[in-house]
Design a protein around this motif. Sequence first.
Motif, PDB file in Angstrom:
ATOM      1  N   SER A  17     -11.162   7.337  -6.190  1.00  0.00           N
ATOM      2  CA  SER A  17     -12.347   7.518  -5.336  1.00  0.00           C
ATOM      3  C   SER A  17     -11.987   7.977  -3.926  1.00  0.00           C
ATOM      4  N   ASP A  18     -10.705   7.909  -3.594  1.00  0.00           N
ATOM      5  CA  ASP A  18     -10.250   8.387  -2.284  1.00  0.00           C
ATOM      6  C   ASP A  18     -10.267   9.918  -2.299  1.00  0.00           C
ATOM      7  N   LEU A  25      -0.468   2.613 -11.339  1.00  0.00           N
ATOM      8  CA  LEU A  25      -1.829   2.090 -11.245  1.00  0.00           C
ATOM      9  C   LEU A  25      -2.190   1.284 -12.481  1.00  0.00           C
ATOM     10  N   CYS A  28       1.853  -2.545 -10.578  1.00  0.00           N
ATOM     11  CA  CYS A  28       0.885  -1.691  -9.899  1.00  0.00           C
ATOM     12  C   CYS A  28       1.177  -1.710  -8.404  1.00  0.00           C
ATOM     13  N   ASP A  41      -7.695  -1.463 -13.412  1.00  0.00           N
ATOM     14  CA  ASP A  41      -8.670  -1.916 -12.412  1.00  0.00           C
ATOM     15  C   ASP A  41      -8.568  -1.116 -11.124  1.00  0.00           C
ATOM     16  N   CYS A  42      -7.366  -0.680 -10.762  1.00  0.00           N
ATOM     17  CA  CYS A  42      -7.161   0.037  -9.504  1.00  0.00           C
ATOM     18  C   CYS A  42      -7.343   1.546  -9.644  1.00  0.00           C
ATOM     19  N   GLU A  43      -7.445   2.015 -10.874  1.00  0.00           N
ATOM     20  CA  GLU A  43      -7.549   3.460 -11.082  1.00  0.00           C
ATOM     21  C   GLU A  43      -8.770   4.037 -10.380  1.00  0.00           C
ATOM     22  N   GLY A  44      -9.949   3.430 -10.620  1.00  0.00           N
ATOM     23  CA  GLY A  44     -11.173   3.954 -10.026  1.00  0.00           C
ATOM     24  C   GLY A  44     -11.131   3.940  -8.513  1.00  0.00           C
ATOM     25  N   LYS A  45     -10.615   2.859  -7.947  1.00  0.00           N
ATOM     26  CA  LYS A  45     -10.515   2.756  -6.495  1.00  0.00           C
ATOM     27  C   LYS A  45      -9.628   3.849  -5.930  1.00  0.00           C
ATOM     28  N   HIS A  46      -8.504   4.088  -6.601  1.00  0.00           N
ATOM     29  CA  HIS A  46      -7.564   5.096  -6.100  1.00  0.00           C
ATOM     30  C   HIS A  46      -8.151   6.500  -6.213  1.00  0.00           C
ATOM     31  N   LEU A  84      -0.838  -1.109  -6.050  1.00  0.00           N
ATOM     32  CA  LEU A  84      -1.992  -1.545  -5.243  1.00  0.00           C
ATOM     33  C   LEU A  84      -2.266  -3.035  -5.358  1.00  0.00           C
ATOM     34  N   CYS A  85      -2.063  -3.604  -6.544  1.00  0.00           N
ATOM     35  CA  CYS A  85      -2.401  -5.027  -6.707  1.00  0.00           C
ATOM     36  C   CYS A  85      -1.276  -5.851  -7.308  1.00  0.00           C
TER      37      CYS A  85
END
Length: 350
Positions: A42-43, A32, A13, A35-40, A15-16
């Motif tokens: 949301s941008d 992704l 990933c 866990d990082c999908e929602g954060k990404h 992001l993490c």
Amino acid sequence: MDPEYSLQDVVRCHLCDTPVPPLHCIVCNIHLCEDCEGKHLSDKSKQHKAVPFKYRRSFPYCQKHSTKICDHFCEQCNIPICELCFSSKEHQTHDVVGILKTLENKTQFLQRDLQDFEKFIYPKYKEIISNIAKQKADLNENSQKLTTAINKHGEDLHREIDTMIPKLKSDLDEMDTKHLAVLSKQEDETKHTISEITQSIADLKKLLDSSDVSRVSAYKSRNAEFRRLPPKLTVSYPSFTPQRINTEQLYQQFGSLSASSIKTEEHGYTMDSPLNRLLIDVPRIITQIDTKDIGLRSVSSVSDEDVWTSGYNDKKMKLYNLQGELMKSVQTKSGKDPSGSDKEWGSSLY
């Protein structure tokens, strides 16, 4: 080597750093994890589109709108299109499907061609090569037998036949040379065709692995070309017929080689019909066709491109292509419902 795998053992990933992420944002071109999908997403500063990782290369940029990613595929134009193209007048009346559905359908077509190559076409050409090799061996064996017979008969005649033996051997060698030339020519041509088939198989496997819709869409099948088999060669071998020794008529009585020939049979080799292929274990839906019949009575598929149907209380047989277009409608001469069908070698009989 895939550049994504060239510098690391595991895709991670972006992001993490979680290994083997299941998703990929095709807009940002990053991997992704869940866990990082929602954060990404949301941008809201830009648009995002997360897709399963294996389909990350299946969404090309639009040819008309270079900043837009294609989510759809126009079957009439045979090109990927973006949302702007999809809503334009140009494609309003066209059949447009999701790009992943198109990829699935075209992948199935590639798999059928690959199966056709591996199970039918390639083995048949290998069989032809084996048959040619056997005929060459039989030709050589027959030649050796005749040479032995000629030598034995020549030894009985001593000096009187010394001039005839080389003549007959020369005739035999000339026949062998001519036959070997014909057999070797077809052998070379068949080996070349096998080489092309092997390359086609390799290319199909690459296409299946690539998930590149543009390359897959550009694929042109050569199966029909290779299903046209070469003519079968059947060698008629010469034979030697010895005669009783008569010194006065030595040259006439020594014997002669029978005429030999190679018969060319245009349909000597046969290719198994695709209709004889084994059924797949799990049925796949290739297409859906609305026949508009009130109760479907019978269906007969005579090729990979079209299908015959008939309905209850309908005196007609209808031919549809896989796009659901009515290609032909045939009225039964009896005026009765068509019943019964027989399929052989790509034909249908009612």
